[in-house]
Design an enzyme around this catalytic site. Structure first.
Site, PDB file in Angstrom:
ATOM      1  N   LYS A  71       0.810  -1.227   0.000  1.00 17.43           N
ATOM      2  CA  LYS A  71       0.000   0.000   0.000  1.00 17.43           C
ATOM      3  C   LYS A  71       0.841   1.274   0.000  1.00 17.43           C
ATOM      4  O   LYS A  71       0.533   2.230  -0.721  1.00 17.43           O
ATOM      5  CB  LYS A  71      -0.947  -0.012   1.196  1.00 17.43           C
ATOM      6  CG  LYS A  71      -2.006  -1.100   1.110  1.00 17.43           C
ATOM      7  CD  LYS A  71      -2.913  -1.087   2.321  1.00 17.43           C
ATOM      8  CE  LYS A  71      -3.938  -2.204   2.241  1.00 17.43           C
ATOM      9  NZ  LYS A  71      -4.855  -2.187   3.404  1.00 17.43           N
ATOM     10  N   ASN A  92      -4.826   1.820  -1.748  1.00 18.03           N
ATOM     11  CA  ASN A  92      -5.342   0.447  -1.770  1.00 18.03           C
ATOM     12  C   ASN A  92      -6.217   0.158  -2.980  1.00 18.03           C
ATOM     13  O   ASN A  92      -6.648  -0.973  -3.164  1.00 18.03           O
ATOM     14  CB  ASN A  92      -6.099   0.108  -0.478  1.00 18.03           C
ATOM     15  CG  ASN A  92      -7.540   0.582  -0.468  1.00 18.03           C
ATOM     16  OD1 ASN A  92      -7.883   1.626  -1.030  1.00 18.03           O
ATOM     17  ND2 ASN A  92      -8.391  -0.166   0.198  1.00 18.03           N
ATOM     18  N   GLY A 134       1.328   0.830   9.145  1.00 15.90           N
ATOM     19  CA  GLY A 134       1.406   0.613   7.704  1.00 15.90           C
ATOM     20  C   GLY A 134       0.376   1.441   6.966  1.00 15.90           C
ATOM     21  O   GLY A 134      -0.217   2.373   7.512  1.00 15.90           O
ATOM     22  N   GLY A 244     -12.883  -7.949  10.852  1.00 18.03           N
ATOM     23  CA  GLY A 244     -12.218  -7.304   9.725  1.00 18.03           C
ATOM     24  C   GLY A 244     -13.077  -7.220   8.482  1.00 18.03           C
ATOM     25  O   GLY A 244     -12.925  -6.291   7.682  1.00 18.03           O
TER      26      GLY A 244
END
Length: 263
Positions: A71, A92, A134, A244
């Protein structure tokens, strides 16, 4: 049925077996009658630039999704960035134009906050501990701050990376209350694991769960396994958990519209 007219999409990752994106986006294509298919591509970091050179030349490729570990690197490889990607330096989702240009944007943050809201968890006024630094963590920090989080604390093994996340968010949102801290979950309303720890059975927990309080919401961005060791440990301590998959489910429409260049 796949034909010569089918529009191609991809997801680039390393590893790629754990990603849930192909199932979700292909279901979306089918449900909306789109002649399109998304396929997983296992691409190592060392090969990313070379792979992109080939993708630019695929005239029936409309775009691709980018996930761990690409990413941040992808942001410097795109020809143009959207507002969120430009603010945090992470991508992304990429649209390929007819002339082979790559346009990058980041929807992890919007998807994560949208997933929270859809499940009845409003981050407005909440103290949040964000684990990781990240690309996804950067996007989530940006989105949580923009959604009114009272304070966001970024914890990462490499402190310099956490400081970079904080710097990016403060530059884009000067009013945000965001800082670097440690991974102690005590005193937080919400803990978000934005690291990759939990994807593999041998992974350690991303933090010491002994400090978790039952009132704390514990959220993941990992989609496979659905119940990570962190979520299981949180449930055992009486915490509400957030999966998630909610992040991806809420950003699918945004990603498809972007790749198809639809308003």
């Amino acid at each position: 049925m796949i034909t010569g007219n089918t529009r191609l999409f991809a997801i680039l990752a390393d590893p790629v077996a754990q990603v849930r994106t192909p199932q979700v986006l292909n279901e979306h294509f089918a449900a909306h009658g789109l002649d399109a298919i998304l396929v997983p591509m296992h691409v190592a970091s060392t090969d990313l630039e070379e792979v992109l050179s080939g993708l630019r030349r695929m005239k029936n490729l409309s775009g691709f999704v980018v996930t761990v570990p690409h990413k941040i690197a992808m942001a410097s490889l795109c020809d143009e960035l959207g507002p969120a990607a430009r603010a945090i330096g992470s991508v992304n989702t990429v649209r390929r134009t007819v002339d082979g240009r790559l346009m990058g944007e980041m929807f992890d943050g919007a998807g994560f906050v949208g997933g929270l809201l859809a499940q009845g968890h409003d981050p407005d006024g909440k103290r949040v501990l964000l684990l990781g630094a990240g690309g996804a963590a950067s996007a989530i920090a940006f989105a949580l701050s923009g959604a009114g989080a009272r304070r966001v604390t970024v914890a990462n093994r490499t402190r310099a990376k956490a400081e970079t996340v904080v710097e990016h968010v403060r530059r884009a949102l000067p009013q945000a209350d965001i800082a670097v801290g440690d991974a102690d979950p005590r005193g937080y309303d919400m803990v978000v694991n934005a690291t990759s720890l939990g994807m593999r059975p041998e992974d350690p927990l991303p933090m010491d769960v002994s400090g978790l309080e039952p009132r704390t919401l514990v959220a993941e961005i990992i989609m496979k396994p659905e119940v990570t060791p962190l979520l299981e440990a949180a449930r055992q301590r009486g915490c509400t958990v957030h999966y998630g998959r909610h992040m991806l489910d809420c950003q699918v429409v945004l990603m498809v519209r972007f790749m198809l260049d639809q308003a």
